[in-house]
Design a protein around this motif. Structure first.
Motif, PDB file in Angstrom:
ATOM      1  N   ASN A   9       0.464  -0.835  -0.150  1.00  0.00           N
ATOM      2  CA  ASN A   9      -0.051  -0.200  -0.096  1.00  0.00           C
ATOM      3  C   ASN A   9       1.025   1.294   0.151  1.00  0.00           C
ATOM      4  O   ASN A   9       1.025   2.134  -0.791  1.00  0.00           O
ATOM      5  N   GLN A  10       1.683   0.862   0.441  1.00  0.00           N
ATOM      6  CA  GLN A  10       3.075   2.489   1.031  1.00  0.00           C
ATOM      7  C   GLN A  10       3.205   2.417  -0.723  1.00  0.00           C
ATOM      8  O   GLN A  10       3.274   3.448  -0.587  1.00  0.00           O
ATOM      9  N   ASN A  11       3.755   1.285  -1.129  1.00  0.00           N
ATOM     10  CA  ASN A  11       4.488   1.981  -2.473  1.00  0.00           C
ATOM     11  C   ASN A  11       3.832   2.366  -3.562  1.00  0.00           C
ATOM     12  O   ASN A  11       3.786   3.300  -4.040  1.00  0.00           O
ATOM     13  N   LEU A  12       2.159   2.231  -3.013  1.00  0.00           N
ATOM     14  CA  LEU A  12       1.083   3.319  -4.336  1.00  0.00           C
ATOM     15  C   LEU A  12       1.082   3.950  -3.714  1.00  0.00           C
ATOM     16  O   LEU A  12       0.856   4.886  -4.262  1.00  0.00           O
ATOM     17  N   ASP A  13       0.339   4.347  -2.791  1.00  0.00           N
ATOM     18  CA  ASP A  13       0.572   5.718  -2.114  1.00  0.00           C
ATOM     19  C   ASP A  13       1.751   6.617  -2.702  1.00  0.00           C
ATOM     20  O   ASP A  13       1.484   8.119  -2.912  1.00  0.00           O
ATOM     21  N   ILE A  14       3.188   6.413  -2.170  1.00  0.00           N
ATOM     22  CA  ILE A  14       3.810   6.628  -3.038  1.00  0.00           C
ATOM     23  C   ILE A  14       4.432   7.296  -3.825  1.00  0.00           C
ATOM     24  O   ILE A  14       4.521   8.109  -4.624  1.00  0.00           O
ATOM     25  N   SER A  15       3.731   6.313  -4.673  1.00  0.00           N
ATOM     26  CA  SER A  15       3.621   6.562  -6.225  1.00  0.00           C
ATOM     27  C   SER A  15       2.429   7.166  -7.101  1.00  0.00           C
ATOM     28  O   SER A  15       2.708   8.249  -7.297  1.00  0.00           O
ATOM     29  N   LYS A  16       1.855   7.714  -6.205  1.00  0.00           N
ATOM     30  CA  LYS A  16      -0.113   8.599  -6.039  1.00  0.00           C
ATOM     31  C   LYS A  16       0.442   9.961  -5.765  1.00  0.00           C
ATOM     32  O   LYS A  16       1.320  10.438  -6.085  1.00  0.00           O
ATOM     33  N   GLY A  17       1.671   9.993  -5.126  1.00  0.00           N
ATOM     34  CA  GLY A  17       2.353  11.173  -4.165  1.00  0.00           C
ATOM     35  C   GLY A  17       3.232  11.626  -5.254  1.00  0.00           C
ATOM     36  O   GLY A  17       3.663  13.004  -5.684  1.00  0.00           O
ATOM     37  N   ILE A  18       4.120  11.018  -5.693  1.00  0.00           N
ATOM     38  CA  ILE A  18       4.834  11.008  -6.943  1.00  0.00           C
ATOM     39  C   ILE A  18       4.265  11.985  -8.435  1.00  0.00           C
ATOM     40  O   ILE A  18       4.867  13.266  -9.119  1.00  0.00           O
ATOM     41  N   GLY A  19       3.369  11.335  -8.800  1.00  0.00           N
ATOM     42  CA  GLY A  19       1.787  11.401  -9.761  1.00  0.00           C
ATOM     43  C   GLY A  19       1.719  12.655  -8.968  1.00  0.00           C
ATOM     44  O   GLY A  19       1.950  13.658  -9.827  1.00  0.00           O
ATOM     45  N   ILE A  20       0.981  13.315  -7.934  1.00  0.00           N
ATOM     46  CA  ILE A  20       0.376  14.391  -8.125  1.00  0.00           C
ATOM     47  C   ILE A  20       1.522  15.325  -7.654  1.00  0.00           C
ATOM     48  O   ILE A  20       1.449  16.595  -7.549  1.00  0.00           O
ATOM     49  N   MET A  21       3.037  15.569  -7.177  1.00  0.00           N
ATOM     50  CA  MET A  21       3.725  16.489  -7.093  1.00  0.00           C
ATOM     51  C   MET A  21       4.260  16.543  -8.421  1.00  0.00           C
ATOM     52  O   MET A  21       4.404  18.161  -9.152  1.00  0.00           O
ATOM     53  N   LEU A  22       4.139  15.986  -9.937  1.00  0.00           N
ATOM     54  CA  LEU A  22       4.515  16.006 -11.422  1.00  0.00           C
ATOM     55  C   LEU A  22       3.521  16.498 -11.880  1.00  0.00           C
ATOM     56  O   LEU A  22       3.546  17.384 -13.099  1.00  0.00           O
ATOM     57  N   VAL A  23       2.299  16.411 -11.139  1.00  0.00           N
ATOM     58  CA  VAL A  23       0.822  17.333 -11.899  1.00  0.00           C
ATOM     59  C   VAL A  23       1.135  18.424 -11.652  1.00  0.00           C
ATOM     60  O   VAL A  23       0.872  19.437 -12.112  1.00  0.00           O
ATOM     61  N   VAL A  24       1.235  19.151 -10.357  1.00  0.00           N
ATOM     62  CA  VAL A  24       1.383  20.265  -9.661  1.00  0.00           C
ATOM     63  C   VAL A  24       2.593  21.102 -10.432  1.00  0.00           C
ATOM     64  O   VAL A  24       2.501  22.478 -11.121  1.00  0.00           O
ATOM     65  N   LEU A  25       4.063  20.262 -10.173  1.00  0.00           N
ATOM     66  CA  LEU A  25       4.950  20.870 -11.400  1.00  0.00           C
ATOM     67  C   LEU A  25       4.836  20.781 -13.091  1.00  0.00           C
ATOM     68  O   LEU A  25       5.093  22.115 -13.485  1.00  0.00           O
ATOM     69  N   GLY A  26       3.694  20.488 -12.638  1.00  0.00           N
ATOM     70  CA  GLY A  26       3.189  19.922 -14.682  1.00  0.00           C
ATOM     71  C   GLY A  26       2.406  21.328 -15.268  1.00  0.00           C
ATOM     72  O   GLY A  26       3.069  22.036 -15.855  1.00  0.00           O
ATOM     73  N   HIS A  27       1.844  21.793 -13.706  1.00  0.00           N
ATOM     74  CA  HIS A  27       0.603  22.687 -13.890  1.00  0.00           C
ATOM     75  C   HIS A  27       1.988  23.981 -14.043  1.00  0.00           C
ATOM     76  O   HIS A  27       0.791  25.495 -14.282  1.00  0.00           O
ATOM     77  N   TYR A  28       2.446  23.773 -12.995  1.00  0.00           N
ATOM     78  CA  TYR A  28       3.448  25.426 -12.561  1.00  0.00           C
ATOM     79  C   TYR A  28       3.975  25.786 -13.484  1.00  0.00           C
ATOM     80  O   TYR A  28       4.199  26.359 -14.023  1.00  0.00           O
ATOM     81  N   LEU A  29       4.483  24.575 -14.141  1.00  0.00           N
ATOM     82  CA  LEU A  29       5.714  24.785 -15.616  1.00  0.00           C
ATOM     83  C   LEU A  29       5.167  25.750 -16.982  1.00  0.00           C
ATOM     84  O   LEU A  29       3.878  25.061 -17.269  1.00  0.00           O
ATOM     85  N   ASN A  30       6.084  25.713 -17.838  1.00  0.00           N
ATOM     86  CA  ASN A  30       5.576  27.133 -18.975  1.00  0.00           C
ATOM     87  C   ASN A  30       4.708  25.558 -19.938  1.00  0.00           C
ATOM     88  O   ASN A  30       5.240  24.172 -19.867  1.00  0.00           O
TER      89      ASN A  30
END
Length: 333
Positions: A9-30
């Motif tokens: 479960n922790q692996n999946l949650d960490i994967s989601k954590g990486i994913g949501i961080m990428l979402v935030v950065l993706g929307h922040y970047l040009n």
């Protein structure tokens, strides 16, 4: 001792954590930048694949109850944060233009939650049929291929749909792919050569984006064959990265990503408003380019922590929390 199921479960949650961080950065970047295109090449499919891997049919065997539960968990946040986002945008822009767009698209990335809702309802029916009928296992892969073919065909024909409904075909394919590959996904922590797989996966995504010059835009169903391969490769890279981070002796990155993974829904619903606030507040006041973006990113991530903590403590119903549990309690009474 921490059990193996906890690590899974922790692996999946960490994967989601990486994913949501990428979402935030993706929307922040040009939007036209290479990092943005790289992130966009797999970040949305990642969430559909993880959602499929997390789905447990045995715990959701009654379809009507499943609809009620997922309506509370997904539809309620869509309605709540659509209203909050629209009201905030109207106040900031001092006009009603944001409301006019509502006839064809939900604000922000809330389209994802709506599509995930319908995807899960359809996926339940598909999985239920495959479980209760004597169907050979390769049929599910044929179904996945058909769904991808329909999505690609609609993209080639430039078909349009309101609220990103055409995305349902590719979303359902990724979701079922995640469900079917659950056994492999849950065992990533024991795989060998994780760093090599991580480098190869992300290198493939970067190379495709560099050569093709763009990447998938899932929300408007712009997808082709290479996009599907890139999405799967990028998703696998995230799983490898989560397995590597899980094995770190230094717990700080795990704790942050675990928290992000546990609060993905809230962050998904609020991060765009915080990004807009950050640029409105600091974009015109700080002249130094590097300092401006450091301050803006700090504002966004600190703001996400404060907003998420506030919502979880004081208005959890906005995220659909406790509503279904209260319904079950009333039903038992």
């Amino acid at each position: 001792m921490i059990t193996q199921s906890f690590y899974r479960n922790q692996n999946l949650d960490i994967s989601k954590g990486i994913g949501i961080m990428l979402v935030v950065l993706g929307h922040y970047l040009n939007v036209d930048s290479f990092p943005n295109a790289f992130i966009r090449s797999f970040h949305m499919p990642l969430f559909f694949i993880i959602s499929g891997a997390c789905f447990n049919f045995e715990r959701n065997i009654f379809f009507k109850e499943f609809i009620k539960k997922r309506s509370c968990q997904l539809v309620v946040p869509v309605i709540t944060f659509s209203l909050i986002t629209l009201l905030t945008k109207c106040l900031l822009e001092r006009n009603l233009n944001a409301i006019y767009d509502l006839h064809w698209q939900l604000p922000g990335v809330l389209w994802f939650l709506l599509i995930l809702y319908f995807t899960e309802l359809i996926a339940w029916q598909v999985i239920s049929f495959l479980k209760h009928e004597r169907i050979v296992s390769y049929v599910i892969y044929i179904l996945i291929a058909i769904l991808f073919a329909i999505a690609i065909g609609a993209s080639k024909l430039c078909l349009w749909s309101p609220f990103s409904l055409l995305t349902l075909f590719s979303a359902l394919a990724f979701y079922i792919l995640g469900y079917k590959g659950k056994c492999i996904i849950l065992k990533v922590s024991i795989f060998r050569y994780k760093w090599l797989q991580l480098i190869l996966s992300f290198s493939f995504c970067a190379l495709v984006v560099k050569i093709v010059g763009n990447s998938m835009q899932m929300y408007c169903n712009q997808i082709c064959c290479i996009d599907i391969l890139t999405a799967i490769a990028g998703t696998w890279g995230v799983f490898m990265l989560s397995a590597i981070i899980t094995n770190f002796s230094f717990r700080f990155p795990q704790n942050i990503l675990f928290w992000l993974g546990r609060n993905t829904l809230c962050i998904m619903c609020t991060h765009l408003l915080l990004i807009e606030f950050a640029f409105r507040t600091f974009g015109g006041t700080i002249n130094n380019y590097v300092l401006k973006h450091i301050v803006c990113l700090m504002f966004v991530f600190v703001g996400l922590y404060i907003v998420t903590d506030f919502i979880n403590k004081y208005i959890p119903w906005a995220l659909g929390k406790d509503i279904y549990n209260k319904y079950l309690m009333k039903k038992e009474e």
